[in-house]
Design a protein around this motif. Structure first.
Motif, PDB file in Angstrom:
ATOM      1  N   ILE A 210      27.158  -4.051 -28.330  1.00 35.29           N
ATOM      2  CA  ILE A 210      25.710  -3.806 -28.411  1.00 35.29           C
ATOM      3  C   ILE A 210      25.147  -4.626 -29.571  1.00 35.29           C
ATOM      4  CG2 ILE A 210      23.928  -2.053 -28.790  1.00 35.29           C
ATOM      5  CD1 ILE A 210      25.918  -0.031 -27.520  1.00 35.29           C
ATOM      6  N   ILE A 211      25.690  -4.415 -30.752  1.00 30.85           N
ATOM      7  CA  ILE A 211      25.416  -5.302 -31.882  1.00 30.85           C
ATOM      8  C   ILE A 211      26.568  -6.298 -31.935  1.00 30.85           C
ATOM      9  CG2 ILE A 211      25.067  -5.464 -34.373  1.00 30.85           C
ATOM     10  CD1 ILE A 211      22.828  -3.981 -32.880  1.00 30.85           C
ATOM     11  N   ASN A 224      29.736   1.185 -30.062  1.00 29.95           N
ATOM     12  CA  ASN A 224      29.040  -0.097 -30.133  1.00 29.95           C
ATOM     13  C   ASN A 224      29.431  -0.971 -28.946  1.00 29.95           C
ATOM     14  OD1 ASN A 224      27.365  -2.152 -31.336  1.00 29.95           O
ATOM     15  ND2 ASN A 224      29.224  -3.185 -32.027  1.00 29.95           N
ATOM     16  N   GLY A 225      29.891  -0.337 -27.869  1.00 28.43           N
ATOM     17  CA  GLY A 225      30.356  -1.103 -26.726  1.00 28.43           C
ATOM     18  C   GLY A 225      29.812  -0.597 -25.407  1.00 28.43           C
ATOM     19  N   LEU A 226      29.839  -1.467 -24.412  1.00 26.67           N
ATOM     20  CA  LEU A 226      29.465  -1.149 -23.040  1.00 26.67           C
ATOM     21  C   LEU A 226      30.462  -1.830 -22.117  1.00 26.67           C
ATOM     22  CD1 LEU A 226      25.671  -2.037 -23.280  1.00 26.67           C
ATOM     23  CD2 LEU A 226      26.542   0.291 -22.944  1.00 26.67           C
ATOM     24  N   PRO A 245      15.946   2.626 -25.372  1.00 24.03           N
ATOM     25  CA  PRO A 245      16.550   3.736 -26.122  1.00 24.03           C
ATOM     26  C   PRO A 245      16.879   4.961 -25.266  1.00 24.03           C
ATOM     27  CG  PRO A 245      14.766   2.769 -27.392  1.00 24.03           C
ATOM     28  CD  PRO A 245      14.717   2.128 -26.034  1.00 24.03           C
ATOM     29  N   ASP A 246      16.255   5.076 -24.071  1.00 27.75           N
ATOM     30  CA  ASP A 246      16.596   6.194 -23.179  1.00 27.75           C
ATOM     31  C   ASP A 246      17.724   5.825 -22.221  1.00 27.75           C
ATOM     32  OD1 ASP A 246      15.325   4.455 -21.474  1.00 27.75           O
ATOM     33  OD2 ASP A 246      13.887   5.908 -20.692  1.00 27.75           O
ATOM     34  N   TYR A 247      18.431   4.724 -22.517  1.00 27.89           N
ATOM     35  CA  TYR A 247      19.576   4.249 -21.728  1.00 27.89           C
ATOM     36  C   TYR A 247      19.180   3.842 -20.312  1.00 27.89           C
ATOM     37  CZ  TYR A 247      22.074   6.470 -25.587  1.00 27.89           C
ATOM     38  OH  TYR A 247      22.511   6.836 -26.833  1.00 27.89           O
ATOM     39  N   THR A 248      18.010   3.240 -20.195  1.00 26.23           N
ATOM     40  CA  THR A 248      17.545   2.698 -18.928  1.00 26.23           C
ATOM     41  C   THR A 248      17.491   1.178 -19.027  1.00 26.23           C
ATOM     42  OG1 THR A 248      16.224   4.678 -18.498  1.00 26.23           O
ATOM     43  CG2 THR A 248      15.666   2.705 -17.227  1.00 26.23           C
ATOM     44  N   ILE A 249      17.882   0.493 -17.965  1.00 27.13           N
ATOM     45  CA  ILE A 249      17.907  -0.970 -17.956  1.00 27.13           C
ATOM     46  C   ILE A 249      16.491  -1.511 -17.762  1.00 27.13           C
ATOM     47  CG2 ILE A 249      18.851  -3.025 -16.807  1.00 27.13           C
ATOM     48  CD1 ILE A 249      21.100  -1.086 -15.751  1.00 27.13           C
ATOM     49  N   ALA A 287      25.723   4.416 -29.490  1.00 29.80           N
ATOM     50  CA  ALA A 287      24.997   4.996 -30.613  1.00 29.80           C
ATOM     51  C   ALA A 287      23.503   4.704 -30.465  1.00 29.80           C
ATOM     52  CB  ALA A 287      25.522   4.429 -31.926  1.00 29.80           C
ATOM     53  N   PRO A 288      22.636   5.732 -30.482  1.00 31.85           N
ATOM     54  CA  PRO A 288      21.203   5.528 -30.245  1.00 31.85           C
ATOM     55  C   PRO A 288      20.569   4.504 -31.176  1.00 31.85           C
ATOM     56  CG  PRO A 288      21.741   7.865 -30.204  1.00 31.85           C
ATOM     57  CD  PRO A 288      22.972   7.153 -30.662  1.00 31.85           C
ATOM     58  N   GLU A 289      20.965   4.511 -32.449  1.00 28.49           N
ATOM     59  CA  GLU A 289      20.338   3.584 -33.397  1.00 28.49           C
ATOM     60  C   GLU A 289      20.722   2.140 -33.090  1.00 28.49           C
ATOM     61  OE1 GLU A 289      24.226   4.944 -35.280  1.00 28.49           O
ATOM     62  OE2 GLU A 289      22.599   5.823 -34.075  1.00 28.49           O
ATOM     63  N   LEU A 290      21.935   1.935 -32.553  1.00 27.03           N
ATOM     64  CA  LEU A 290      22.357   0.581 -32.198  1.00 27.03           C
ATOM     65  C   LEU A 290      21.646   0.099 -30.936  1.00 27.03           C
ATOM     66  CD1 LEU A 290      26.213   0.780 -32.879  1.00 27.03           C
ATOM     67  CD2 LEU A 290      24.368   0.140 -34.443  1.00 27.03           C
ATOM     68  N   VAL A 291      21.491   0.995 -29.973  1.00 27.61           N
ATOM     69  CA  VAL A 291      20.775   0.651 -28.741  1.00 27.61           C
ATOM     70  C   VAL A 291      19.327   0.301 -29.058  1.00 27.61           C
ATOM     71  CG1 VAL A 291      19.954   1.545 -26.518  1.00 27.61           C
ATOM     72  CG2 VAL A 291      22.281   2.053 -27.283  1.00 27.61           C
ATOM     73  N   GLU A 292      18.709   1.075 -29.923  1.00 25.67           N
ATOM     74  CA  GLU A 292      17.312   0.815 -30.273  1.00 25.67           C
ATOM     75  C   GLU A 292      17.168  -0.516 -31.008  1.00 25.67           C
ATOM     76  OE1 GLU A 292      13.524   3.052 -32.430  1.00 25.67           O
ATOM     77  OE2 GLU A 292      15.479   4.040 -32.333  1.00 25.67           O
TER      78      GLU A 292
END
Length: 302
Positions: A210-211, A224-226, A245-249, A287-292
């Motif tokens: 993600i980062i 930190n992975g997908l 941030p809501d895990y939507t593409i 992690a929400p902060e990493l996704v955001e």
């Protein structure tokens, strides 16, 4: 059965030959029960200890294998076995330095025999690394230095290591152990399925950061992975699509306007507003902060 050096060399050769056959690119991990039930010359000969991290079988000259137990990202740093200034991984003694298992590690160093290292990627599931060698013993810190390949075996661990040598060794450690372990932990967490399109062919799946790992915060942790198929991994890295941030593409606006073949339509455009398939274990979810943070980078790139 004869004991001594002959048994030692036979069991090492047989176990590593079995691992080469057993662990394929499509199925590179091995279960705990398989390691405990390994058959050698007509009898069960466990390749790992049932309770200890170091396997030193009776009759063998030195330790046969070492094991790193799987723990979730929240329970410890991603890699508890630290990398030294020489770029080599360290493996800690277990308990009393005089315990027979630790003596077995010292003997492995003295004799230069190859070992196997089983690295936990999920409960009861291990990614094997072999052959590895004990190339130094640090009695003060109760640990040994482990070489992952022949190049690392020839590094000087008793004196100063040049910057070039250290960077080269660190790259080997990252490529040979950290990246494969990160990949398998992420793919296992996502049950061998792309989080976007649900593709389940392991050989076509990547562990996407993600980062990015070049960033100081791009740690090799499942959070930190997908798990992404190769096309969606590339699209994610190129900011063709992002994750809200809501895990939507979210597919980039200009890509949605393009007209091309079926791959663009079905592989990318139809991913817009599709929810990610997340790991069942909440600790393994992004992690929400990493996704955001990554989503903001996606929006800026657009």
């Amino acid at each position: 059965m004869p004991l001594g050096d002959d048994l030692d060399s036979r069991i090492r050769a047989a176990s590593m030959a079995w691992l080469r056959q057993r662990c394929t690119p499509e199925d590179p991990v091995v279960r705990r029960d398989e390691l405990l039930g390994f058959q050698f010359e007509g009898r069960t000969f466990p390749l790992i200890d049932n309770q200890l991290g170091i396997r030193k079988p009776q009759g063998l000259t030195a330790a046969l294998s070492i094991l790193t137990t799987y723990t979730s990202d929240g329970a410890r740093a991603p890699y508890e076995d630290a990398v030294g200034e020489d770029g080599l991984l360290r493996y800690k003694f277990q308990g009393n330095p005089g315990h027979y298992t630790n003596v077995g590690l010292r003997r492995a160093h003295e004799l230069g025999v190859p070992l196997m290292w089983f690295f936990g990627v999920q409960q009861g599931l291990y990614l094997p690394f072999f052959p590895v060698w004990i190339v130094a013993v640090d009695e003060r810190l109760s640990q040994v230095a482990v070489a992952l390949d022949e190049a690392q075996r020839h590094l000087s661990v008793d004196g100063p290591v040049s910057l070039i040598e250290r960077r080269y060794s660190e790259r080997i450690t990252r490529q040979r152990l950290h990246q494969p372990v990160f990949r398998q932990r992420v793919i296992q967490a996502y049950e061998t399925s792309c989080a976007m399109c649900r593709l389940r062919h392991r050989s076509l799946l990547d562990a996407a950061h993600i980062i990015p790992d070049r960033d100081v915060r791009g740690v090799p942790a499942i959070s930190n992975g997908l798990a992404l198929c190769k096309i969606h991994h590339a699209a994610y890295d190129q900011n063709i699509l992002g994750i809200r941030p809501d895990y939507t593409i979210e597919v980039r606006a200009d890509i949605l306007q393009e007209i091309d073949g079926p791959m663009l339509k079905h592989g990318l455009q139809e991913m817009n507003n599709v929810p990610l398939v997340l790991p069942r274990c909440r600790a393994d979810r992004p992690a929400p902060e990493l996704v955001e943070e990554r989503y903001e980078r996606f929006r800026s790139a657009g």
